[in-house]
Enzyme design. Structure first.
Site, PDB file in Angstrom:
ATOM      1  N   PHE A 154       3.939  -3.608   1.165  1.00 43.55           N
ATOM      2  CA  PHE A 154       4.710  -2.546   0.505  1.00 43.55           C
ATOM      3  C   PHE A 154       5.829  -1.995   1.384  1.00 43.55           C
ATOM      4  O   PHE A 154       6.798  -1.424   0.885  1.00 43.55           O
ATOM      5  CB  PHE A 154       3.765  -1.394   0.110  1.00 43.55           C
ATOM      6  CG  PHE A 154       3.426  -0.458   1.241  1.00 43.55           C
ATOM      7  CD1 PHE A 154       4.314   0.553   1.630  1.00 43.55           C
ATOM      8  CD2 PHE A 154       2.244  -0.599   1.965  1.00 43.55           C
ATOM      9  CE1 PHE A 154       4.012   1.404   2.686  1.00 43.55           C
ATOM     10  CE2 PHE A 154       1.946   0.253   3.028  1.00 43.55           C
ATOM     11  CZ  PHE A 154       2.838   1.250   3.389  1.00 43.55           C
ATOM     12  N   GLU A 181       2.320  -5.074  -5.124  1.00 46.78           N
ATOM     13  CA  GLU A 181       2.234  -4.439  -6.449  1.00 46.78           C
ATOM     14  C   GLU A 181       2.601  -2.963  -6.389  1.00 46.78           C
ATOM     15  O   GLU A 181       2.800  -2.316  -7.405  1.00 46.78           O
ATOM     16  CB  GLU A 181       0.832  -4.633  -7.050  1.00 46.78           C
ATOM     17  CG  GLU A 181      -0.322  -4.008  -6.286  1.00 46.78           C
ATOM     18  CD  GLU A 181      -0.848  -4.879  -5.139  1.00 46.78           C
ATOM     19  OE1 GLU A 181      -0.036  -5.531  -4.453  1.00 46.78           O
ATOM     20  OE2 GLU A 181      -2.077  -4.890  -4.928  1.00 46.78           O
ATOM     21  N   SER A 231      -1.684  -6.543   6.080  1.00 45.19           N
ATOM     22  CA  SER A 231      -2.696  -6.090   7.037  1.00 45.19           C
ATOM     23  C   SER A 231      -3.412  -7.298   7.660  1.00 45.19           C
ATOM     24  O   SER A 231      -3.481  -8.376   7.059  1.00 45.19           O
ATOM     25  CB  SER A 231      -3.714  -5.204   6.323  1.00 45.19           C
ATOM     26  OG  SER A 231      -4.322  -5.939   5.287  1.00 45.19           O
ATOM     27  N   CYS A 286       5.305  -2.224  10.986  1.00 44.69           N
ATOM     28  CA  CYS A 286       4.432  -2.942  11.910  1.00 44.69           C
ATOM     29  C   CYS A 286       4.967  -2.876  13.330  1.00 44.69           C
ATOM     30  O   CYS A 286       4.283  -3.219  14.272  1.00 44.69           O
ATOM     31  CB  CYS A 286       4.295  -4.388  11.477  1.00 44.69           C
ATOM     32  SG  CYS A 286       5.862  -5.238  11.533  1.00 44.69           S
ATOM     33  N   GLU A 381      -5.006   0.943  13.490  1.00 45.30           N
ATOM     34  CA  GLU A 381      -3.662   1.083  12.924  1.00 45.30           C
ATOM     35  C   GLU A 381      -3.662   2.264  11.942  1.00 45.30           C
ATOM     36  O   GLU A 381      -4.374   2.235  10.941  1.00 45.30           O
ATOM     37  CB  GLU A 381      -3.253  -0.202  12.184  1.00 45.30           C
ATOM     38  CG  GLU A 381      -1.841  -0.105  11.637  1.00 45.30           C
ATOM     39  CD  GLU A 381      -1.366  -1.400  10.970  1.00 45.30           C
ATOM     40  OE1 GLU A 381      -2.159  -2.027  10.247  1.00 45.30           O
ATOM     41  OE2 GLU A 381      -0.188  -1.757  11.172  1.00 45.30           O
TER      42      GLU A 381
HETATM   43  P1  NAD Z   1      -1.947  -5.335   2.461  1.00 47.85           P
HETATM   44  O1  NAD Z   1      -2.592  -6.301   3.352  1.00 47.85           O
HETATM   45  O2  NAD Z   1      -2.794  -4.344   1.756  1.00 47.85           O
HETATM   46  O3  NAD Z   1      -1.139  -6.109   1.298  1.00 47.85           O
HETATM   47  C1  NAD Z   1      -0.270  -7.173   1.582  1.00 47.85           C
HETATM   48  C2  NAD Z   1      -0.297  -8.148   0.419  1.00 47.85           C
HETATM   49  O4  NAD Z   1      -1.636  -8.638   0.256  1.00 47.85           O
HETATM   50  C3  NAD Z   1       0.103  -7.489  -0.906  1.00 47.85           C
HETATM   51  O5  NAD Z   1       0.970  -8.348  -1.602  1.00 47.85           O
HETATM   52  C4  NAD Z   1      -1.226  -7.309  -1.630  1.00 47.85           C
HETATM   53  O6  NAD Z   1      -1.119  -7.445  -3.032  1.00 47.85           O
HETATM   54  C5  NAD Z   1      -2.096  -8.432  -1.071  1.00 47.85           C
HETATM   55  N1  NAD Z   1      -3.527  -8.058  -1.024  1.00 47.85           N
HETATM   56  C6  NAD Z   1      -4.034  -6.829  -0.760  1.00 47.85           C
HETATM   57  N2  NAD Z   1      -5.395  -6.884  -0.796  1.00 47.85           N
HETATM   58  C7  NAD Z   1      -5.729  -8.159  -1.078  1.00 47.85           C
HETATM   59  C8  NAD Z   1      -6.977  -8.847  -1.239  1.00 47.85           C
HETATM   60  N3  NAD Z   1      -8.140  -8.226  -1.128  1.00 47.85           N
HETATM   61  N4  NAD Z   1      -6.955 -10.164  -1.511  1.00 47.85           N
HETATM   62  C9  NAD Z   1      -5.782 -10.823  -1.629  1.00 47.85           C
HETATM   63  N5  NAD Z   1      -4.571 -10.209  -1.500  1.00 47.85           N
HETATM   64  C10 NAD Z   1      -4.537  -8.904  -1.219  1.00 47.85           C
HETATM   65  O7  NAD Z   1      -0.795  -4.611   3.308  1.00 47.85           O
HETATM   66  P2  NAD Z   1       0.129  -3.393   2.865  1.00 47.85           P
HETATM   67  O8  NAD Z   1      -0.688  -2.149   2.857  1.00 47.85           O
HETATM   68  O9  NAD Z   1       0.925  -3.746   1.655  1.00 47.85           O
HETATM   69  O10 NAD Z   1       1.147  -3.358   4.097  1.00 47.85           O
HETATM   70  C11 NAD Z   1       0.876  -2.709   5.305  1.00 47.85           C
HETATM   71  C12 NAD Z   1       0.350  -3.665   6.347  1.00 47.85           C
HETATM   72  O11 NAD Z   1       1.282  -4.710   6.557  1.00 47.85           O
HETATM   73  C13 NAD Z   1       0.178  -3.011   7.717  1.00 47.85           C
HETATM   74  O12 NAD Z   1      -1.030  -3.459   8.278  1.00 47.85           O
HETATM   75  C14 NAD Z   1       1.358  -3.521   8.516  1.00 47.85           C
HETATM   76  O13 NAD Z   1       1.179  -3.546   9.908  1.00 47.85           O
HETATM   77  C15 NAD Z   1       1.502  -4.888   7.953  1.00 47.85           C
HETATM   78  N6  NAD Z   1       2.834  -5.431   8.192  1.00 47.85           N
HETATM   79  C16 NAD Z   1       2.950  -6.360   9.171  1.00 47.85           C
HETATM   80  C17 NAD Z   1       4.194  -6.887   9.469  1.00 47.85           C
HETATM   81  C18 NAD Z   1       4.340  -7.904  10.578  1.00 47.85           C
HETATM   82  O14 NAD Z   1       5.427  -8.431  10.729  1.00 47.85           O
HETATM   83  N7  NAD Z   1       3.320  -8.202  11.347  1.00 47.85           N
HETATM   84  C19 NAD Z   1       5.323  -6.469   8.753  1.00 47.85           C
HETATM   85  C20 NAD Z   1       5.159  -5.528   7.744  1.00 47.85           C
HETATM   86  C21 NAD Z   1       3.898  -5.014   7.472  1.00 47.85           C
END
Ligand code: NAD
Length: 491
Positions: A154, A181, A231, A286, A381
């Site tokens: 997101f 989403e 994540s 991140c 985090e």
């Molecule tokens: P998230 O992991 O909740 O979601 C990321 C994606 O995974 C979304 O498209 C979501 O729909 C999908 N998803 C979520 N739960 C799922 C499940 N149980 N099964 C399958 N797919 C699933 O992350 P977020 O809250 O959208 O974003 C924040 C996280 O992203 C933080 O941990 C941040 O550090 C990380 N992030 C990392 C970087 C990097 O370059 N390392 C960059 C941006 C964000």
């Protein structure tokens, strides 16, 4: 000024047009500025994913064989369209993500750097050829993989998809995106821009949704590679599931970035740097610095940091938290640290929201001092505007604290000593290191990617490393026979 708008029922983007999902389930998208629904997106199913794959299959033979100059020309046009429409795109990002307009524009500009890098792919994908032995040549080319996919978080609704889309498609692949989403609007708008830039139907498609589509992408036999950003927990699941089926995967996860601060650091720029890197994007990035490890007496720097933090204006210097759930989770970390004995230098709880946005999800800058390295706020985090200060006596201890954290996205050091800077940069266990820079995001063509539990998979997501991820190398070794009899006379 962010204006409330309701965009109604959103669709998927298949073969260059909006396509209704065959799912009957829809997910509500809430603007964190208003705490109110701004649209719904389909919680798509496997039929929707299969439709996208079928469309991609139709165009892949033509797109992958199109000459690289024509493919990169689409990126030139896309870059100009992004620049022309930056206000429109920033407004959408602000609305569904909660960034300030300035932050949103900054993130588009950073994503655009990858588009610009993709315009240089004719030079990189051209390949190599040399005469390796008498009468024998070797040629090496980058070949597209086929249909590939990306799953994004997101917090950067345009920039993170732009880490993937330009390099994947300019290298000749067909790309399917599953955006967050929670923040789907920017990706759909960029799909319209790509169509205007001349991208053929089916090369870039969007299937909105949640877990079912993510699992479908991991399992789909026609999808050859998966890039994920989100994540660490989900990154690891996506990596394991995709690679167990023989797919190529690169999954970027969460982070806990440390800044090492020593007494000789420049007072003003360090205070400003600490604040910007921990509070920018409301700490929801991140690369956000989450822990400042102060070595010996850094009180003058902390005093200056507090003065700077007091001038931070909510809604102008910092946007919202993404959701009520996230807001409560972050406040939980602050409450817990307070109970454990942290000294709260600045408290962002119960701040007054900016006028007109009273129902939004706001948290002010929060700075916690005397934090123990083993407390949850120091180890986990938080993903919010909370900076924990850990005090220690030696650089050695500071590095032990940094090295012990399981993540490895970024680390930074604030010092005027070259020797200290070199030593911290050498010893930190992170993929991206800043010297007097709190958010050391490498500029293109230097690639973006962390270490340890901040990344599952090999290589980085942008730069030449990104190109290698989206392509296979083909090596052709050729021996050309001596001229045959009828041609001899022409030599
Ligand atoms: P998230 O992991 O909740 O979601 C990321 C994606 O995974 C979304 O498209 C979501 O729909 C999908 N998803 C979520 N739960 C799922 C499940 N149980 N099964 C399958 N797919 C699933 O992350 P977020 O809250 O959208 O974003 C924040 C996280 O992203 C933080 O941990 C941040 O550090 C990380 N992030 C990392 C970087 C990097 O370059 N390392 C960059 C941006 C964000």
């Amino acid at each position: 000024m962010i204006k409330y708008q309701n965009f109604g029922v959103q669709k998927n983007w298949i073969a260059n047009r909006y396509q209704e999902s065959s799912s009957t389930k829809y997910l509500s998208v809430i603007s964190p500025y208003f705490g109110k629904e701004i649209c719904t997106v389909p919680d798509s199913n496997i039929d929707d994913l299969n439709l996208a794959v079928d469309q991609a299959k139709k165009i892949f033979p033509k797109w992958s064989k199109m000459n690289i100059r024509d493919r990169s020309e689409v990126m030139f046009q896309f870059k100009f369209i992004l620049e022309k429409n930056i206000d429109e795109l920033a407004q959408l990002i602000a609305l569904d993500n909660g960034k300030t307009i300035a932050d949103a524009k900054g993130s588009i500009m950073r994503g655009k750097e990858v588009v610009e890098f993709a315009t240089s792919l004719p030079a990189i994908l051209g390949g190599d050829s040399s005469h390796v032995a008498d009468g024998i040549t070797c040629t090496m080319t980058h070949e597209p993989l086929g249909i590939v996919a990306g799953i994004t978080p997101f917090n950067f609704p345009a920039m993170v998809p732009l880490w993937m889309i330009p390099l994947a498609i300019t290298s000749g692949n067909c790309f399917i995106l599953k955006p967050s989403e929670q923040t789907p609007l920017a990706a759909l708008k960029m799909a319209e821009y790509l169509k205007s830039a001349g991208l053929p139907d089916g090369v870039f498609q969007i299937v909105n949704g949640s877990r079912e589509i993510v699992e479908g992408i991991c399992d789909h036999p026609e999808i050859k590679a998966v890039a994920f950003v989100g994540s660490s927990k989900i990154a690891k699941i996506v990596y394991t599931r995709s690679t167990s089926l023989g797919k190529r995967a690169l999954c970027l996860g969460g982070a806990k970035n440390h800044m090492i601060v020593v007494p000789d650091a420049d007072l003003n720029s360090t205070a400003k740097g600490l604040l910007a890197s921990s509070m920018g994007s409301a700490g929801q990035r991140c690369m956000a610095a989450s822990v400042a490890v102060g070595v010996a007496d850094i009180d003058p720097i902390i005093d200056q940091l507090i003065d700077e933090a007091k001038t931070f204006v909510l809604g102008k210097d910092m946007g919202t938290i993404i959701s009520k759930v996230a807001l409560d989770r972050i406040i939980g970390y602050i409450d817990e640290a307070e109970k454990m004995g942290a000294k709260i230098l600045i408290d962002g709880r119960n701040v007054k929201p900016p006028n007109g946005y009273e129902d939004g999800y706001w948290l002010g800058t929060t700075i916690l001092d005397n934090v123990d390295p083993d407390w949850p706020c120091a180890k986990e985090e938080i993903f919010g505007p909370v900076l924990s200060i850990i005090r220690t006596d030696t650089l050695d201890n500071a590095m032990k604290i940094e090295n012990k954290n399981p993540y490895g996205n970024a680390a930074a050091v604030f010092t005027t000593s070259g020797e200290v800077a070199k030593s911290i940069s050498d010893l930190s266990s992170a993929g991206m290191v800043g010297i007097n820079i709190g958010v050391p995001v490498p500029r293109e063509p230097y690639s973006f990617g962390g270490w340890n539990e901040s990344k599952y998979g090999h290589g980085d997501i942008t730069g030449e490393s990104g190109v290698r991820f989206w392509t296979n190398l083909k090596k052709v070794t050729a021996r050309w026979p001596e001229s045959s009899e009828p041609w001899k006379k022409y030599f």
